[in-house]
Design a protein around this motif. Structure first.
Motif, PDB file in Angstrom:
ATOM      1  N   GLU A  22       2.673   4.069   8.849  1.00  0.00           N
ATOM      2  CA  GLU A  22       3.363   5.306   9.220  1.00  0.00           C
ATOM      3  C   GLU A  22       4.355   5.728   8.136  1.00  0.00           C
ATOM      4  OE1 GLU A  22       6.043   7.143  12.874  1.00  0.00           O
ATOM      5  OE2 GLU A  22       5.392   5.063  12.954  1.00  0.00           O
ATOM      6  N   ARG A  23       4.311   6.988   7.761  1.00  0.00           N
ATOM      7  CA  ARG A  23       5.220   7.531   6.747  1.00  0.00           C
ATOM      8  C   ARG A  23       6.580   7.830   7.372  1.00  0.00           C
ATOM      9  NH1 ARG A  23       1.546  11.626   3.027  1.00  0.00           N
ATOM     10  NH2 ARG A  23       0.426   9.954   1.976  1.00  0.00           N
ATOM     11  N   THR A  24       7.507   6.899   7.191  1.00  0.00           N
ATOM     12  CA  THR A  24       8.828   7.038   7.803  1.00  0.00           C
ATOM     13  C   THR A  24       9.976   6.934   6.801  1.00  0.00           C
ATOM     14  OG1 THR A  24       8.884   4.672   8.283  1.00  0.00           O
ATOM     15  CG2 THR A  24       8.082   6.113  10.031  1.00  0.00           C
ATOM     16  N   LEU A  25       9.694   6.527   5.575  1.00  0.00           N
ATOM     17  CA  LEU A  25      10.751   6.281   4.603  1.00  0.00           C
ATOM     18  C   LEU A  25      10.785   7.389   3.545  1.00  0.00           C
ATOM     19  CD1 LEU A  25       9.998   2.508   4.265  1.00  0.00           C
ATOM     20  CD2 LEU A  25      12.013   3.484   5.343  1.00  0.00           C
ATOM     21  N   VAL A  26      11.920   8.055   3.464  1.00  0.00           N
ATOM     22  CA  VAL A  26      12.097   9.122   2.475  1.00  0.00           C
ATOM     23  C   VAL A  26      12.666   8.474   1.215  1.00  0.00           C
ATOM     24  CG1 VAL A  26      13.182  11.333   1.968  1.00  0.00           C
ATOM     25  CG2 VAL A  26      12.502  10.779   4.320  1.00  0.00           C
ATOM     26  N   VAL A  27      11.933   8.612   0.113  1.00  0.00           N
ATOM     27  CA  VAL A  27      12.322   7.927  -1.114  1.00  0.00           C
ATOM     28  C   VAL A  27      12.303   8.857  -2.325  1.00  0.00           C
ATOM     29  CG1 VAL A  27      11.473   5.676  -0.325  1.00  0.00           C
ATOM     30  CG2 VAL A  27       9.963   7.169  -1.613  1.00  0.00           C
ATOM     31  N   ALA A  61       9.494  11.924  -1.789  1.00  0.00           N
ATOM     32  CA  ALA A  61       8.363  11.854  -0.860  1.00  0.00           C
ATOM     33  C   ALA A  61       8.729  11.024   0.367  1.00  0.00           C
ATOM     34  CB  ALA A  61       7.152  11.221  -1.546  1.00  0.00           C
ATOM     35  N   THR A  62       7.995  11.268   1.453  1.00  0.00           N
ATOM     36  CA  THR A  62       8.099  10.438   2.653  1.00  0.00           C
ATOM     37  C   THR A  62       6.879   9.534   2.652  1.00  0.00           C
ATOM     38  OG1 THR A  62       9.245  12.203   3.833  1.00  0.00           O
ATOM     39  CG2 THR A  62       8.286  10.431   5.165  1.00  0.00           C
ATOM     40  N   LEU A  63       7.121   8.223   2.587  1.00  0.00           N
ATOM     41  CA  LEU A  63       6.041   7.259   2.391  1.00  0.00           C
ATOM     42  C   LEU A  63       6.046   6.160   3.444  1.00  0.00           C
ATOM     43  CD1 LEU A  63       6.485   6.757  -1.462  1.00  0.00           C
ATOM     44  CD2 LEU A  63       4.904   8.304  -0.312  1.00  0.00           C
ATOM     45  N   SER A  64       4.910   5.497   3.548  1.00  0.00           N
ATOM     46  CA  SER A  64       4.782   4.331   4.424  1.00  0.00           C
ATOM     47  C   SER A  64       5.129   3.071   3.628  1.00  0.00           C
ATOM     48  CB  SER A  64       3.349   4.229   4.950  1.00  0.00           C
ATOM     49  OG  SER A  64       2.463   3.850   3.902  1.00  0.00           O
ATOM     50  N   LEU A  65       5.316   1.984   4.323  1.00  0.00           N
ATOM     51  CA  LEU A  65       5.570   0.702   3.685  1.00  0.00           C
ATOM     52  C   LEU A  65       4.422   0.344   2.747  1.00  0.00           C
ATOM     53  CD1 LEU A  65       6.949  -2.499   5.270  1.00  0.00           C
ATOM     54  CD2 LEU A  65       4.879  -2.596   3.922  1.00  0.00           C
ATOM     55  N   ASN A  66       3.185   0.541   3.183  1.00  0.00           N
ATOM     56  CA  ASN A  66       2.026   0.211   2.342  1.00  0.00           C
ATOM     57  C   ASN A  66       1.981   1.066   1.084  1.00  0.00           C
ATOM     58  OD1 ASN A  66       1.234  -1.760   4.130  1.00  0.00           O
ATOM     59  ND2 ASN A  66      -0.343  -0.527   5.096  1.00  0.00           N
ATOM     60  N   GLU A  67       2.306   2.350   1.196  1.00  0.00           N
ATOM     61  CA  GLU A  67       2.312   3.231   0.029  1.00  0.00           C
ATOM     62  C   GLU A  67       3.406   2.831  -0.957  1.00  0.00           C
ATOM     63  OE1 GLU A  67       0.568   7.316   2.034  1.00  0.00           O
ATOM     64  OE2 GLU A  67       2.697   6.819   2.309  1.00  0.00           O
ATOM     65  N   ILE A  68       4.565   2.452  -0.443  1.00  0.00           N
ATOM     66  CA  ILE A  68       5.660   1.996  -1.299  1.00  0.00           C
ATOM     67  C   ILE A  68       5.255   0.727  -2.033  1.00  0.00           C
ATOM     68  CG2 ILE A  68       7.996   1.010  -1.270  1.00  0.00           C
ATOM     69  CD1 ILE A  68       8.595   3.073   0.997  1.00  0.00           C
ATOM     70  N   SER A  69       4.594  -0.162  -1.329  1.00  0.00           N
ATOM     71  CA  SER A  69       4.132  -1.412  -1.941  1.00  0.00           C
ATOM     72  C   SER A  69       3.186  -1.135  -3.104  1.00  0.00           C
ATOM     73  CB  SER A  69       3.441  -2.279  -0.896  1.00  0.00           C
ATOM     74  OG  SER A  69       2.949  -3.462  -1.489  1.00  0.00           O
ATOM     75  N   LYS A  70       2.211  -0.277  -2.887  1.00  0.00           N
ATOM     76  CA  LYS A  70       1.241   0.059  -3.941  1.00  0.00           C
ATOM     77  C   LYS A  70       1.917   0.791  -5.099  1.00  0.00           C
ATOM     78  CE  LYS A  70      -2.635   0.216  -0.769  1.00  0.00           C
ATOM     79  NZ  LYS A  70      -3.538   1.068  -0.004  1.00  0.00           N
ATOM     80  N   LEU A  71       2.809   1.704  -4.781  1.00  0.00           N
ATOM     81  CA  LEU A  71       3.501   2.472  -5.809  1.00  0.00           C
ATOM     82  C   LEU A  71       4.390   1.572  -6.671  1.00  0.00           C
ATOM     83  CD1 LEU A  71       3.466   5.432  -6.591  1.00  0.00           C
ATOM     84  CD2 LEU A  71       5.396   5.799  -5.060  1.00  0.00           C
ATOM     85  N   GLN A  74       2.766   0.123  -9.771  1.00  0.00           N
ATOM     86  CA  GLN A  74       2.304   0.992 -10.853  1.00  0.00           C
ATOM     87  C   GLN A  74       3.199   0.810 -12.085  1.00  0.00           C
ATOM     88  OE1 GLN A  74      -0.519   2.772 -10.756  1.00  0.00           O
ATOM     89  NE2 GLN A  74      -0.815   1.990  -8.687  1.00  0.00           N
ATOM     90  N   PRO A  75       2.610   0.655 -13.265  1.00  0.00           N
ATOM     91  CA  PRO A  75       3.418   0.433 -14.469  1.00  0.00           C
ATOM     92  C   PRO A  75       4.271   1.633 -14.865  1.00  0.00           C
ATOM     93  CG  PRO A  75       1.087   0.682 -15.033  1.00  0.00           C
ATOM     94  CD  PRO A  75       1.180   0.636 -13.530  1.00  0.00           C
ATOM     95  N   TRP A  76       3.915   2.836 -14.450  1.00  0.00           N
ATOM     96  CA  TRP A  76       4.675   4.036 -14.804  1.00  0.00           C
ATOM     97  C   TRP A  76       5.823   4.320 -13.847  1.00  0.00           C
ATOM     98  CZ3 TRP A  76       3.896   7.201 -10.666  1.00  0.00           C
ATOM     99  CH2 TRP A  76       2.699   7.044  -9.959  1.00  0.00           C
ATOM    100  N   VAL A  77       5.926   3.538 -12.767  1.00  0.00           N
ATOM    101  CA  VAL A  77       7.048   3.683 -11.829  1.00  0.00           C
ATOM    102  C   VAL A  77       8.181   2.778 -12.293  1.00  0.00           C
ATOM    103  CG1 VAL A  77       7.839   3.275  -9.463  1.00  0.00           C
ATOM    104  CG2 VAL A  77       5.590   4.294  -9.865  1.00  0.00           C
ATOM    105  N   GLN A  78       9.358   3.386 -12.538  1.00  0.00           N
ATOM    106  CA  GLN A  78      10.512   2.600 -12.950  1.00  0.00           C
ATOM    107  C   GLN A  78      11.207   1.975 -11.744  1.00  0.00           C
ATOM    108  OE1 GLN A  78      12.705   5.412 -15.496  1.00  0.00           O
ATOM    109  NE2 GLN A  78      12.342   3.909 -17.113  1.00  0.00           N
ATOM    110  N   TYR A  79      11.527   2.803 -10.754  1.00  0.00           N
ATOM    111  CA  TYR A  79      12.110   2.267  -9.523  1.00  0.00           C
ATOM    112  C   TYR A  79      11.993   3.270  -8.389  1.00  0.00           C
ATOM    113  CZ  TYR A  79      16.446   4.778 -10.831  1.00  0.00           C
ATOM    114  OH  TYR A  79      17.365   5.725 -11.194  1.00  0.00           O
ATOM    115  N   LEU A  80      12.176   2.755  -7.176  1.00  0.00           N
ATOM    116  CA  LEU A  80      12.107   3.544  -5.946  1.00  0.00           C
ATOM    117  C   LEU A  80      13.440   3.403  -5.230  1.00  0.00           C
ATOM    118  CD1 LEU A  80       8.604   2.231  -4.936  1.00  0.00           C
ATOM    119  CD2 LEU A  80       9.093   4.526  -5.744  1.00  0.00           C
ATOM    120  N   LYS A  81      13.965   4.526  -4.778  1.00  0.00           N
ATOM    121  CA  LYS A  81      15.282   4.523  -4.143  1.00  0.00           C
ATOM    122  C   LYS A  81      15.207   5.224  -2.798  1.00  0.00           C
ATOM    123  CE  LYS A  81      20.033   5.781  -5.009  1.00  0.00           C
ATOM    124  NZ  LYS A  81      21.004   6.326  -5.933  1.00  0.00           N
ATOM    125  N   LEU A  82      15.788   4.624  -1.786  1.00  0.00           N
ATOM    126  CA  LEU A  82      15.837   5.218  -0.458  1.00  0.00           C
ATOM    127  C   LEU A  82      16.755   6.431  -0.462  1.00  0.00           C
ATOM    128  CD1 LEU A  82      14.954   4.865   2.539  1.00  0.00           C
ATOM    129  CD2 LEU A  82      17.091   3.605   2.870  1.00  0.00           C
TER     130      LEU A  82
END
Length: 100
Positions: A22-27, A61-71, A74-82
């Motif tokens: 479920e997409r519940t986390l805005v990041v 984006a609003t993402l799910s836990l699984n999408e955040i894990s996959k993202l 990715q080598p081009w992703v520096q970091y993810l912030k809530l």
């Protein structure tokens, strides 16, 4: 999941997720400046991110836990912030109230 790319608030929020689909986390997604040719745009579009343009390096984006894990892998992703709601705080200066 690459936890080194997650801020503390996001890492803690992931522990509270009930449904990993479920997409519940805005990041905020912070990427490396070199963006072309990596397939990054297609991945972000599949996640529902809009406003993708060459040279842009922060996305929302609003993402799910699984999408955040996959993202996070990715080598081009520096970091993810809530994304968090900001509160206007009443400030005091020498006993007098300051308006912002």
């Amino acid at each position: 999941m690459n936890y080194q790319k997650l801020d503390t608030a996001l890492a803690m929020a992931l522990n509270q997720v009930q449904d990993p689909q479920e997409r519940t986390l805005v990041v905020f997604i912070h990427t490396k400046p070199v963006f072309g040719g990596s397939g990054a745009a297609a991945i972000l579009e599949n996640l529902g991110v809009s406003g993708i343009a060459e040279g842009k390096d922060v996305f929302h984006a609003t993402l799910s836990l699984n999408e955040i894990s996959k993202l996070s892998e990715q080598p081009w992703v520096q970091y993810l912030k809530l994304s968090q709601k900001l509160r206007l705080m009443d400030r005091q200066f020498n006993g007098k109230s300051m308006e912002i």
